[in-house]
Write a protein that holds these residues in place. Structure first.
Motif, short mmCIF file in Angstrom:
data_model
loop_
_atom_site.label_atom_id
_atom_site.label_comp_id
_atom_site.label_asym_id
_atom_site.label_seq_id
_atom_site.Cartn_x
_atom_site.Cartn_y
_atom_site.Cartn_z
N ALA A 27 1.23 8.54 0.02
CA ALA A 27 1.85 7.26 0.39
C ALA A 27 1.00 6.09 -0.08
O ALA A 27 1.53 5.08 -0.58
CB ALA A 27 2.06 7.21 1.90
N SER A 28 -0.32 6.22 0.08
CA SER A 28 -1.22 5.14 -0.38
C SER A 28 -1.17 5.01 -1.89
O SER A 28 -1.13 3.88 -2.43
CB SER A 28 -2.66 5.44 0.08
N LYS A 29 -1.16 6.17 -2.61
CA LYS A 29 -1.07 6.13 -4.06
C LYS A 29 0.24 5.46 -4.49
O LYS A 29 0.25 4.61 -5.39
CB LYS A 29 -1.14 7.55 -4.62
N GLU A 30 1.34 5.84 -3.86
CA GLU A 30 2.63 5.25 -4.19
C GLU A 30 2.65 3.75 -3.89
O GLU A 30 3.22 2.95 -4.65
CB GLU A 30 3.74 5.96 -3.41
N HIS A 31 2.01 3.39 -2.78
CA HIS A 31 1.94 1.96 -2.43
C HIS A 31 1.21 1.18 -3.53
O HIS A 31 1.68 0.10 -3.95
CB HIS A 31 1.22 1.80 -1.10
N HIS A 32 0.09 1.71 -3.98
CA HIS A 32 -0.68 1.02 -5.03
C HIS A 32 0.12 0.96 -6.33
O HIS A 32 0.07 -0.05 -7.05
CB HIS A 32 -2.02 1.71 -5.25
N ILE A 33 0.84 2.05 -6.65
CA ILE A 33 1.66 2.04 -7.87
C ILE A 33 2.75 0.99 -7.78
O ILE A 33 3.01 0.25 -8.74
CB ILE A 33 2.25 3.45 -8.10
N GLN A 34 3.40 0.93 -6.62
CA GLN A 34 4.44 -0.08 -6.44
C GLN A 34 3.87 -1.49 -6.55
O GLN A 34 4.51 -2.39 -7.14
CB GLN A 34 5.13 0.12 -5.08
N GLN A 35 2.70 -1.69 -5.96
CA GLN A 35 2.06 -3.00 -6.05
C GLN A 35 1.75 -3.35 -7.50
O GLN A 35 1.97 -4.50 -7.94
CB GLN A 35 0.76 -3.00 -5.23
N ARG A 36 1.28 -2.37 -8.24
CA ARG A 36 0.97 -2.63 -9.65
C ARG A 36 2.26 -2.90 -10.44
O ARG A 36 2.27 -3.76 -11.34
CB ARG A 36 0.22 -1.44 -10.23
N TYR A 37 3.33 -2.17 -10.11
CA TYR A 37 4.62 -2.46 -10.75
C TYR A 37 5.06 -3.89 -10.45
O TYR A 37 5.53 -4.61 -11.34
CB TYR A 37 5.68 -1.47 -10.26
N GLU A 38 4.91 -4.28 -9.20
CA GLU A 38 5.30 -5.65 -8.83
C GLU A 38 4.44 -6.67 -9.56
O GLU A 38 4.95 -7.70 -10.05
CB GLU A 38 5.18 -5.82 -7.32
N ASP A 39 3.16 -6.39 -9.64
CA ASP A 39 2.27 -7.31 -10.37
C ASP A 39 2.66 -7.38 -11.85
O ASP A 39 2.65 -8.47 -12.46
CB ASP A 39 0.81 -6.86 -10.23
N LEU A 40 2.99 -6.21 -12.42
CA LEU A 40 3.38 -6.19 -13.83
C LEU A 40 4.70 -6.94 -14.05
O LEU A 40 4.86 -7.64 -15.07
CB LEU A 40 3.52 -4.74 -14.32
N LEU A 62 5.87 4.56 3.88
CA LEU A 62 5.87 3.23 3.29
C LEU A 62 6.76 2.27 4.05
O LEU A 62 6.56 1.05 4.01
CB LEU A 62 6.35 3.32 1.83
N GLU A 63 7.77 2.82 4.76
CA GLU A 63 8.71 1.97 5.49
C GLU A 63 8.22 1.61 6.89
O GLU A 63 8.85 0.81 7.57
CB GLU A 63 10.05 2.68 5.59
N GLN A 64 7.11 2.24 7.32
CA GLN A 64 6.59 1.94 8.66
C GLN A 64 5.78 0.65 8.63
O GLN A 64 4.97 0.42 7.72
CB GLN A 64 5.72 3.10 9.15
N GLU A 65 6.02 -0.16 9.66
CA GLU A 65 5.37 -1.47 9.70
C GLU A 65 3.85 -1.36 9.87
O GLU A 65 3.10 -2.20 9.38
CB GLU A 65 5.95 -2.30 10.85
N ASP A 66 3.39 -0.34 10.58
CA ASP A 66 1.96 -0.22 10.85
C ASP A 66 1.23 0.58 9.77
O ASP A 66 0.07 0.95 9.95
CB ASP A 66 1.73 0.44 12.21
N PHE A 67 1.93 0.88 8.64
CA PHE A 67 1.27 1.65 7.59
C PHE A 67 0.16 0.82 6.95
O PHE A 67 0.36 -0.31 6.54
CB PHE A 67 2.29 2.07 6.53
N ASN A 68 -1.01 1.43 6.86
CA ASN A 68 -2.18 0.76 6.28
C ASN A 68 -2.70 1.61 5.14
O ASN A 68 -3.39 2.61 5.36
CB ASN A 68 -3.26 0.57 7.36
N PRO A 69 -2.39 1.24 3.88
CA PRO A 69 -2.81 2.08 2.74
C PRO A 69 -4.33 2.10 2.59
O PRO A 69 -5.02 1.14 2.93
CB PRO A 69 -2.12 1.40 1.55
N LEU A 70 -4.83 3.21 2.06
CA LEU A 70 -6.26 3.37 1.86
C LEU A 70 -6.70 2.72 0.55
O LEU A 70 -5.92 2.58 -0.40
CB LEU A 70 -6.62 4.86 1.83
N GLY A 71 -8.01 2.37 0.53
CA GLY A 71 -8.59 1.80 -0.68
C GLY A 71 -9.01 2.87 -1.66
O GLY A 71 -8.86 4.07 -1.40
#
Length: 710
Positions: free
Chosen positions: A230-243, A472-481
């Protein structure tokens, strides 16, 4: 009350013979050898007597009519006694009870209760409840009266217990002891069965413990895998959004610049342009190498995680088997310290101190396998360090190229004012868009790698790992660094190795075997508990029966002594008689109780039974028999010539005692004594003809008196 007895083929009674007993006192008389004593034995036979000696025979054939010149021998002997049970003395629901015993020439026996065949045990228990039995005090044949004086104290105690109606307690006690013995045997058998399955159960329990541990690890690893992906997917999505944002900005900028260029005719500095272009191309190559290096680092991290998992699994098994301390964790700690401090000047000194501590406390590794894994981990750690150094070099190179690009960009001479700069910016936008396309491809490749990892782990952890997207849909989800993901990846790989080592593919078979063996053991344990409870209940019942038996016996002895002394002094005109309870030691060293008889004759210095004459012994035995009968009167009493040794004076006393006793029990007397005959209400005469068959002649004294008066 005894109503009648019917004989057929028994001893000298070859033909069917029936005797009815309507009077309180019935007498049976006849010459010697006529077979009158066979009637007393017929009662014993019908009531279940098993001793041939008590029936005056040596073989079973002796009880059957063996034939004569006129009559053939009988192949069957039967005796039936009929009781009046209107008072419910016998524990059956009949007003009249017929007990019959049949013996055949082949020595087989049959027992009948009101015409229905039953067991001997059933007959004996029913009669014992009414104080009736084949060897009881209520059937006293020739010599039986004197026998109570001659037997050993222990045997005399049993006779008295029987007379007191305590035989039912012995039946119950014997039955309980048999059940207790059977319960003990069953318990030992089941305990043996339980001991047989104990090793298998222990082995399966250990396997189940390992399976449970592996499932806990599987569950924990499942959660870690969800968080990791989930954290990996979160970072990938963030990078997609940044791109996407960067691509939109670059396109807008490129469009704006192209609009400006369309109004100008720029003159470019060809040499500066080539230098700047080369620098940018070099930057692209360095970045490409850096991305490849990062991918190699990720693969190396997974490899290290798997190796550490194998090492922990190996160490765990050694710790379980030997209870020794695993130093693999210390080695991991050492490598982590070196990783953190690899750029620290103090790292070499810390390593030296740590190695010194390890040499002082570390035990020699137990297996070459563990040493091999640690060496491989160390090698991979060194590779990881080299990759980190190379990554640093690439980062520094990129930084240097950025400075040069910026310097050359600022040093490019524009002609026609800003046209050259605008075109450079357009090319930079185009290059940036190309980089975005490449990075998207890299992200897609990373996603494909995640899918492969999910599929791979799904085999180990079970289905449902792809549900990590729900996090990813949970409000309290905190992705890892990044660092946290790297550590978590190693934990997942270690868990994976431990799960693979546990081999959960055989879990169902082990669970099924464990469940079957456990259910079998639980069933046996329940049986053991039930048997132990039954054993305890039976032991308590036996103790209660023994206690009640002893109490009633002591009470009976006290009551008998009072009557014994009364009848003794009446027959002897004085003196004293008493029963005494003693304890004797048996041959095996155990103790048993018995009863002795102590008598003292008037005007004689005779104490004890051995000094008594035959007549005195007869009077003593009669006094004891009558005292016992008075304490616990039987339904009927059969006396076979117990008065044979009495003189005329004692015969009258005997007759008075009989009449007194007839008020409590029905009496059947086999006698030659005239005084005794005179007390009977019914007289049966037994004769024997030339054919050897006993026959009866009955006379009621009331009828005889009436006939005489006429």
């Amino acid at each position: 009350m005894l109503k009648s007895i019917e004989l057929s083929g028994f001893k000298s009674f070859a033909k069917k013979t029936e005797l009815n007993f309507p009077a309180r006192i019935s007498a049976i008389v006849g010459p010697n050898g006529s077979g009158k004593s066979n009637l007393a034995e017929a009662f014993r036979f019908a009531l279940g007597e098993q001793s041939m000696k008590s029936l005056r025979g040596s073989r079973s054939d002796d009880l059957l009519w063996n034939g004569s010149n006129q009559l053939p021998r009988a192949n069957r002997a039967g005796v039936k006694t009929v009781f009046d049970n209107t008072g419910d003395r016998l524990n059956v629901d009949f007003d009249e009870v017929a007990v019959e015993r049949v013996m055949h020439r082949d020595s087989s026996h049959q027992y009948f209760l009101n015409g229905s065949q039953v067991r001997l045990k059933d007959i004996l228990e029913m009669l014992a409840s009414a104080n009736i039995g084949p060897t009881g005090h209520h059937i006293i044949s020739q010599g039986e009266a004197d026998r109570i004086l001659m037997v050993k104290p222990a045997e005399r105690k049993r006779i008295i217990e029987d007379a007191l109606g305590l035989k039912i307690y012995h039946y119950k006690k014997d039955e309980s002891e048999k059940k207790l013995e059977k319960t003990h045997d069953n318990l030992q058998e089941i305990l043996a069965l339980q001991r047989e399955i104990e090793p298998e159960l222990r082995s399966l329990s250990r396997q189940m413990s390992r399976i449970d541990k592996a499932r806990r690890i599987q569950k924990e690893t499942y959660k870690k895998a969800h968080l990791f992906f989930a954290s990996k997917e979160h970072h990938i999505q963030q990078r997609y959004e940044d791109l996407d944002t960067k691509e939109r900005e670059l396109k807008e900028r490129k469009y704006t610049l192209e609009e400006k260029v369309s109004a100008y005719t720029p003159k470019e500095d060809t040499q500066s342009k080539e230098v700047l272009s080369n620098l940018k191309e070099e930057r692209k190559e360095v970045e490409k190498k850096r991305q490849a290096l990062l991918k190699e680092q990720r693969e190396l991290e997974r490899t290290i995680g798997r190796l550490e998992g194998r090492l922990m699994a190996t160490s765990s098994r050694e710790e379980e088997q030997e209870g020794s301390i695993s130093f693999s964790r210390l080695i991991l700690l050492k490598e982590d310290i070196l990783t953190v401090l690899r750029e620290d000047n103090a790292a070499e000194r810390i390593t030296t101190l740590f190695d010194a501590c390890m040499r002082g406390g570390q035990k020699k590794d137990s297996t070459e396998k563990e040493e091999s894994i640690r060496e491989e981990i160390g090698e991979k750690r060194r590779e990881e360090k080299q990759l980190s150094l190379r990554e640093k070099e690439y980062t520094q190179a990129l930084s240097s190229l950025e400075e040069k690009i910026e310097k050359h960009s600022s040093g490019v001479q524009r002609s026609d004012e800003e046209i050259l700069d605008i075109k450079d910016e357009i090319r930079a936008c185009i290059s940036g868009l190309e980089d975005i396309t490449k990075e998207r491809a890299s992200l897609e490749e990373e996603r494909e790698e995640i899918k492969r990892d999910v599929a791979d782990l799904g085999i180990i952890l079970g289905h449902g790992i792809a549900s990590y997207m729900d996090l990813l849909e949970q409000e309290d989800f905190n992705p890892l660094g990044k660092e946290e993901l790297r550590d978590l990846r190693r934990e997942i790989e270690r868990g994976r190795i431990q799960i693979e080592d546990a081999d959960l593919s055989e879990a169902k078979g082990v669970e099924r075997a464990y469940r079957e063996v456990k259910e079998r053991n639980d069933f046996l344990q329940k049986e053991i508990d039930d048997l132990r409870s039954t054993r305890s209940s039976l032991e308590g019942l036996i103790r209660d029966l023994e206690k009640e038996l002893n109490e009633k016996f002591k009470e009976g002895i006290t009551d008998i002594n009072a009557q014994f002394n009364h009848f003794f002094t009446m027959l002897f005109g004085g003196g004293s008689a008493e029963l005494a309870v003693i304890t004797e030691e048996k041959q095996d060293g155990s103790e048993e109780e018995g009863v002795t008889i102590e008598v003292e004759l008037p005007q004689k210095r005779i104490k004890g039974l051995t000094m008594l004459s035959g007549g005195e012994r007869a009077l003593t035995s009669i006094a004891l028999v009558f005292s016992i009968s008075h304490i616990n009167p039987p339904p009927f009493l059969i006396l076979d010539e117990t008065d044979a040794a009495l003189d005329e004076a004692n015969s009258r006393k005997y007759g008075d005692m009989i009449e007194a006793l007839s008020e409590q029990s029905q009496l059947i007397l086999v006698t030659h004594n005239r005084e005794t005959m005179s007390r009977a209400g019914l007289l049966y005469g037994v004769t024997m003809g030339g054919d050897g068959v006993s026959r009866l002649l009955s006379v009621k004294f009331e009828d005889a008196k009436e006939l005489a008066a006429r």
